[in-house]
Design a protein around this motif. Structure first.
Motif, PDB file in Angstrom:
ATOM      1  N   TRP A   1       0.844  -1.191   0.000  1.00  0.00           N
ATOM      2  CA  TRP A   1       0.000   0.000   0.000  1.00  0.00           C
ATOM      3  C   TRP A   1       0.881   1.243   0.000  1.00  0.00           C
ATOM      4  O   TRP A   1       2.019   1.210   0.491  1.00  0.00           O
ATOM      5  CB  TRP A   1      -0.920   0.004   1.232  1.00  0.00           C
ATOM      6  CG  TRP A   1      -1.822  -1.191   1.275  1.00  0.00           C
ATOM      7  CD1 TRP A   1      -1.628  -2.317   2.017  1.00  0.00           C
ATOM      8  CD2 TRP A   1      -3.012  -1.399   0.522  1.00  0.00           C
ATOM      9  NE1 TRP A   1      -2.637  -3.223   1.785  1.00  0.00           N
ATOM     10  CE2 TRP A   1      -3.513  -2.675   0.866  1.00  0.00           C
ATOM     11  CE3 TRP A   1      -3.733  -0.641  -0.407  1.00  0.00           C
ATOM     12  CZ2 TRP A   1      -4.669  -3.213   0.323  1.00  0.00           C
ATOM     13  CZ3 TRP A   1      -4.885  -1.161  -0.960  1.00  0.00           C
ATOM     14  CH2 TRP A   1      -5.357  -2.431  -0.590  1.00  0.00           C
ATOM     15  N   PRO A   2       0.392   2.345  -0.558  1.00  0.00           N
ATOM     16  CA  PRO A   2       1.210   3.554  -0.648  1.00  0.00           C
ATOM     17  C   PRO A   2       1.822   3.992   0.679  1.00  0.00           C
ATOM     18  O   PRO A   2       2.974   4.447   0.711  1.00  0.00           O
ATOM     19  CB  PRO A   2       0.229   4.595  -1.195  1.00  0.00           C
ATOM     20  CG  PRO A   2      -0.712   3.796  -2.036  1.00  0.00           C
ATOM     21  CD  PRO A   2      -0.888   2.503  -1.285  1.00  0.00           C
ATOM     22  N   ASP A   3       1.074   3.860   1.780  1.00  0.00           N
ATOM     23  CA  ASP A   3       1.610   4.348   3.053  1.00  0.00           C
ATOM     24  C   ASP A   3       2.713   3.450   3.616  1.00  0.00           C
ATOM     25  O   ASP A   3       3.325   3.764   4.636  1.00  0.00           O
ATOM     26  CB  ASP A   3       0.493   4.536   4.077  1.00  0.00           C
ATOM     27  CG  ASP A   3      -0.231   3.243   4.447  1.00  0.00           C
ATOM     28  OD1 ASP A   3       0.168   2.163   3.947  1.00  0.00           O
ATOM     29  OD2 ASP A   3      -1.202   3.308   5.222  1.00  0.00           O
ATOM     30  N   GLU A   4       2.962   2.326   2.943  1.00  0.00           N
ATOM     31  CA  GLU A   4       4.067   1.456   3.344  1.00  0.00           C
ATOM     32  C   GLU A   4       5.371   1.833   2.621  1.00  0.00           C
ATOM     33  O   GLU A   4       6.415   1.240   2.898  1.00  0.00           O
ATOM     34  CB  GLU A   4       3.725   0.000   3.049  1.00  0.00           C
ATOM     35  CG  GLU A   4       2.533  -0.523   3.842  1.00  0.00           C
ATOM     36  CD  GLU A   4       2.152  -1.941   3.459  1.00  0.00           C
ATOM     37  OE1 GLU A   4       1.947  -2.746   4.381  1.00  0.00           O
ATOM     38  OE2 GLU A   4       2.071  -2.251   2.249  1.00  0.00           O
ATOM     39  N   LEU A   5       5.300   2.795   1.718  1.00  0.00           N
ATOM     40  CA  LEU A   5       6.449   3.165   0.907  1.00  0.00           C
ATOM     41  C   LEU A   5       7.048   4.482   1.376  1.00  0.00           C
ATOM     42  O   LEU A   5       6.361   5.346   1.918  1.00  0.00           O
ATOM     43  CB  LEU A   5       6.042   3.321  -0.572  1.00  0.00           C
ATOM     44  CG  LEU A   5       5.301   2.154  -1.225  1.00  0.00           C
ATOM     45  CD1 LEU A   5       5.064   2.471  -2.698  1.00  0.00           C
ATOM     46  CD2 LEU A   5       6.076   0.861  -1.081  1.00  0.00           C
ATOM     47  N   SER A   6       8.336   4.649   1.138  1.00  0.00           N
ATOM     48  CA  SER A   6       8.992   5.931   1.382  1.00  0.00           C
ATOM     49  C   SER A   6       8.543   6.939   0.319  1.00  0.00           C
ATOM     50  O   SER A   6       7.920   6.572  -0.693  1.00  0.00           O
ATOM     51  CB  SER A   6      10.509   5.765   1.315  1.00  0.00           C
ATOM     52  OG  SER A   6      10.901   5.449  -0.020  1.00  0.00           O
ATOM     53  N   GLY A   7       8.895   8.205   0.535  1.00  0.00           N
ATOM     54  CA  GLY A   7       8.532   9.226  -0.436  1.00  0.00           C
ATOM     55  C   GLY A   7       9.105   8.953  -1.813  1.00  0.00           C
ATOM     56  O   GLY A   7       8.421   9.108  -2.834  1.00  0.00           O
ATOM     57  N   GLY A   8      10.369   8.533  -1.850  1.00  0.00           N
ATOM     58  CA  GLY A   8      10.979   8.225  -3.134  1.00  0.00           C
ATOM     59  C   GLY A   8      10.306   7.066  -3.837  1.00  0.00           C
ATOM     60  O   GLY A   8      10.123   7.078  -5.062  1.00  0.00           O
TER      61      GLY A   8
END
Length: 378
Positions: free
Chosen positions: A159-166
């Motif tokens: 899910w997106p919130d599991e990823l860093s900004g990059g």
């Protein structure tokens, strides 16, 4: 071949915008219109972007660069002027036809990722294909391939919130690539990232471009980013394009005092390269050494040169060899073929203080197929 053309674009917000265009054409300034309650966001902007080129539009906040981008993809209708993609005039299309062009020929990468929090990484990357009506199996296949290209293989179910900004920005880039659009528009796409991740994303884009050869318009306020990424750069100020050229053109021959002040703090030794300032091979063969020997062949020249460097070697690395010999430093292309040389006089002249166009030193920048590129680290 030109993929994108914009001619005499104006975008005016406020009362009687068409009348305001006439006033601007007649010599009125942006400030004159502002006192009348009208804002001229873009004034008489014309650009031409070749196929496979990264065209960077650079300017400070309020310069009009993002408004220009939104006219290029039809999100904003120009007050005056035309935009053509592959010769097709976007300003003359119906809303239905314009949506079709935007979905099939144009992809956007935004500053703030614009990911759907309730969709997986794969579903986010496939979203543009879903809008086009591509069957699920095909869009998942293409989205998976795009994620692999951007270094996100194995993260498809996250899910997106599991990823860093990059990583989130890589998903945005993958979404744009999955549609296989001809034109990629990037609006301050890396500016929300911290410096190390931003540099990594620049590396990623340049590496992808070697293979994909997309036509890209990249908006930024960061001079170093523009110099690193841009095959051609347009500098905007107060709604107008004040200079268009390569990074070397802008550093060596700034067109106005504004551009000169904009670039004055750039470390030119780490931005310009040997290939950007060299004398071409035809002009250096025949050089005579201090003992009177004429260097008439490439082999003789290379043997006598104090160093042999590649076209992408930064000028900072040329000072020591240039100071050690009266023979110019030899410059070779990626195949090792001699393509030119950098004499010490040329090196010193190019590194002189940048000046406005009417004061610029007569130091030509080579425009050859072997020309070096600007590099990072300015």
């Amino acid at each position: 071949m030109s993929r994108l053309q914009a001619e005499h674009l104006y975008k005016v917000f406020g009362r009687r915008p068409e009348d305001a265009v006439g006033k601007l054409e007649g010599g009125a300034s942006r400030e004159d219109l502002r006192t009348e309650g009208t804002t001229a966001a873009v004034i008489d902007a014309s650009i031409e972007v070749d196929e496979g080129q990264i065209f960077v539009v650079m300017g400070l906040s309020g310069s009009g660069k993002s408004t220009l981008l939104r006219m290029l993809n039809g999100l904003l209708e120009p007050t005056a002027g035309t935009v053509r993609i592959d010769g097709q005039d976007l300003t003359s299309l119906s809303d239905k036809d314009l949506r079709k062009v935007r979905s099939e020929k144009i992809s956007m990468v935004f500053q703030h990722f614009a990911l759907f929090p309730h969709r997986s990484v794969l579903e986010n990357a496939a979203y543009g294909l879903e809008v086009q009506g591509i069957p699920r199996a095909e869009r998942n296949k293409r989205a998976t391939e795009a994620l692999e290209l951007t270094g996100l293989k194995g993260w498809e179910k996250s899910w997106p919130d599991e990823l860093s900004g990059g990583m989130q920005q890589r998903v945005g880039l993958a979404r744009a690539l999955a549609t296989n659009a001809d034109l990629l528009l990037m609006d301050e796409s890396f500016s929300a990232l911290d410096p190390l991740i931003r540099r990594d994303m620049q590396d990623q884009l340049l590496e992808l471009q070697k293979t994909l050869k997309k036509t890209i318009v990249f908006i930024t306020h960061d001079l170093n980013e523009a110099m690193r990424l841009g095959d051609k750069i347009a500098v905007m100020r107060d709604g107008r394009i004040v200079q268009i050229g390569s990074a070397e053109d802008i550093l060596v021959r700034p067109a106005t005092d504004y551009v000169a002040s904009f670039i004055q703090d750039v470390d030119r030794t780490r931005v310009l390269t040997a290939g950007a300032v060299m004398d071409e091979v035809g002009t250096v063969l025949g050089t005579t050494t201090p003992d009177g020997k004429e260097l008439s062949t490439a082999a003789e020249f290379r043997a006598a040169a104090p160093a042999v460097v590649g076209i992408d070697t930064p000028l900072a690395e040329l000072f020591t060899p240039c100071s050690a010999s009266t023979v110019p430093v030899a410059v070779t292309d990626e195949q090792g073929t001699l393509v030119g040389a950098v004499p010490v006089a040329r090196l010193l002249a190019v590194l002189g203080e940048p000046a406005a166009q009417d004061q610029a030193p007569d130091v030509p920048v080579q425009a050859t197929a072997a020309k070096g590129k600007v590099i990072a680290g300015a």
